[in-house]
Design a protein around this motif. Structure first.
Motif, mmCIF file in Angstrom:
data_model
loop_
_atom_site.group_PDB
_atom_site.id
_atom_site.type_symbol
_atom_site.label_atom_id
_atom_site.label_comp_id
_atom_site.label_asym_id
_atom_site.label_seq_id
_atom_site.Cartn_x
_atom_site.Cartn_y
_atom_site.Cartn_z
ATOM 1 N N PRO A 56 84.442 -49.051 6.302
ATOM 2 C CA PRO A 56 85.652 -48.525 6.747
ATOM 3 C C PRO A 56 85.912 -48.847 8.079
ATOM 4 O O PRO A 56 85.017 -49.037 8.760
ATOM 5 N N VAL A 57 87.283 -49.011 8.559
ATOM 6 C CA VAL A 57 87.562 -49.341 10.002
ATOM 7 C C VAL A 57 88.294 -47.928 10.296
ATOM 8 O O VAL A 57 89.483 -47.730 9.621
ATOM 9 N N VAL A 58 87.747 -47.232 11.092
ATOM 10 C CA VAL A 58 88.302 -46.011 11.511
ATOM 11 C C VAL A 58 88.902 -45.933 12.792
ATOM 12 O O VAL A 58 88.709 -46.323 13.792
ATOM 13 N N LEU A 59 90.465 -45.530 12.676
ATOM 14 C CA LEU A 59 91.162 -45.159 13.933
ATOM 15 C C LEU A 59 90.706 -44.298 14.812
ATOM 16 O O LEU A 59 90.585 -43.219 14.112
ATOM 17 N N MET A 60 90.394 -44.346 16.236
ATOM 18 C CA MET A 60 90.192 -43.519 17.027
ATOM 19 C C MET A 60 91.333 -43.573 18.138
ATOM 20 O O MET A 60 91.307 -44.315 19.009
ATOM 21 N N HIS A 61 91.913 -42.436 18.336
ATOM 22 C CA HIS A 61 92.960 -42.446 19.474
ATOM 23 C C HIS A 61 92.379 -41.911 20.392
ATOM 24 O O HIS A 61 91.622 -40.860 20.777
#
Length: 319
Positions: free
Chosen positions: A63-68
């Motif tokens: 997975p490539v997880v978006l982190m704001h």
């Protein structure tokens, strides 16, 4: 092979087998990758990079997880990589505000030395938009009103040091007027203010959905040529020699293993051809602009020099 030799050989094989998993490096990637988005949730970068991340994950097998991680007009999140381990498991979106940061404020890192540039992805398209029910039908209308009331019209941008804010100042100076420049944390917040008529003008990318949805009116773009989707002029053809070149891409902490950098570049380059990603890029009027890591780093060096000249032109004084 005598008994003693066989015994030694067998022992060596068993030792190698036992040590193998610990001694051998795990193939990259062996766990999820975090992709830092330096803007709040809900803006135009959200769907674009979510689609890109999903496509890259299929190739990477993780997975490539978006982190704001918003802050400082998109600088804080990317700059956080400086303190991260260069293992490829934390990467970030890079854009020109990060390259410009040392020229406008005091920072403890160097955008040209403290990142591994992975890939350039696309050009942001900056437009000048107003609410659909605003009185200005064209950019000349807006400029004429601003000349009558210097400083009265509010002009919003994401961040206080973005290239889009600087070009708003350059446009005002060239037109012989002033705008009340208002920094916002993200595009979603800005458009809420614009549509609610709490903001007169918004001069940043990400206008596509609002304009196509009939909530905002596009007056002009800071592009070299007109956009095919909209029948509006460029700022340049209206007499102001102002074109914004603003690519975005991905970076990792400095000193990343070249093999890991190559793996990431290949995965995201492949993802940049994914139909779902390209659909989002088109929706938000971004223009694909793929660059190698080396090419993107070369762009950053050249852009840093251009920014120095541009800031000197508007008389900007660092904080």
């Amino acid at each position: 092979m005598n008994r003693l030799t066989r015994r030694v050989f067998t022992a060596a094989l068993l030792a190698a087998a036992a040590a193998g998993p610990a001694a051998a490096a795990d193939p990259f990637p062996s766990k999820p990758i975090q992709l830092v988005l330096p803007f709040p949730a809900g803006g135009s970068f959200d769907p674009i990079f979510r689609a890109l991340a999903n496509a890259a994950a299929q190739d990477l097998g993780q997975p490539v997880v978006l982190m704001h991680q918003p802050g400082a007009g998109g600088v804080t999140g990317t700059a956080s990589l400086v303190s991260k381990e260069a293992d490829g498991y934390t990467i970030a979106v890079m854009h020109n505000s990060v390259i410009r940061a040392p020229l406008v404020t005091k920072v403890t890192w160097d955008p040209l030395k403290d990142f591994t540039y992975l890939i350039g992805l696309a050009n942001l398209t900056t437009g000048i938009t107003v609410a659909a029910d605003a009185p200005w039908k064209t950019l000349p209308d807006l400029i004429e009103d601003a000349k009558k009331r210097p400083g009265a019209l509010s002009w919003g941008n994401v961040g206080a040091i973005s290239v889009n804010r600087i070009y708003a100042e350059r446009l005002a100076k060239a037109a012989g007027t002033k705008f009340n420049l208002v920094p916002f944390k993200g595009g979603a917040e800005s458009f809420q203010a614009l549509i609610g008529r709490h903001l007169d003008v918004y001069g940043d990318p990400g206008f596509g959905a609002q304009v196509q949805g009939g909530k905002a009116r596009l007056l002009a773009t800071f592009t070299a040529e007109r956009l095919k989707r909209y029948d509006v002029p460029t700022v340049k053809e209206l007499g102001y020699d102002l074109v914004i070149d603003s690519p975005v891409g991905l970076v990792a902490p400095k000193n990343l293993d070249p093999k890991v950098a190559a793996r990431l570049h290949a995965a995201f380059r492949k993802a940049a051809a994914d139909p779902a990603y390209l659909q989002q890029v088109e929706l938000f009027d971004m223009q694909p602009r793929l660059m190698t890591g080396e090419g993107y780093a070369a762009y950053a060096r050249a852009q840093f020099e251009r920014e120095q000249k541009m800031l000197a032109e508007i008389g900007f004084k660092p904080e």
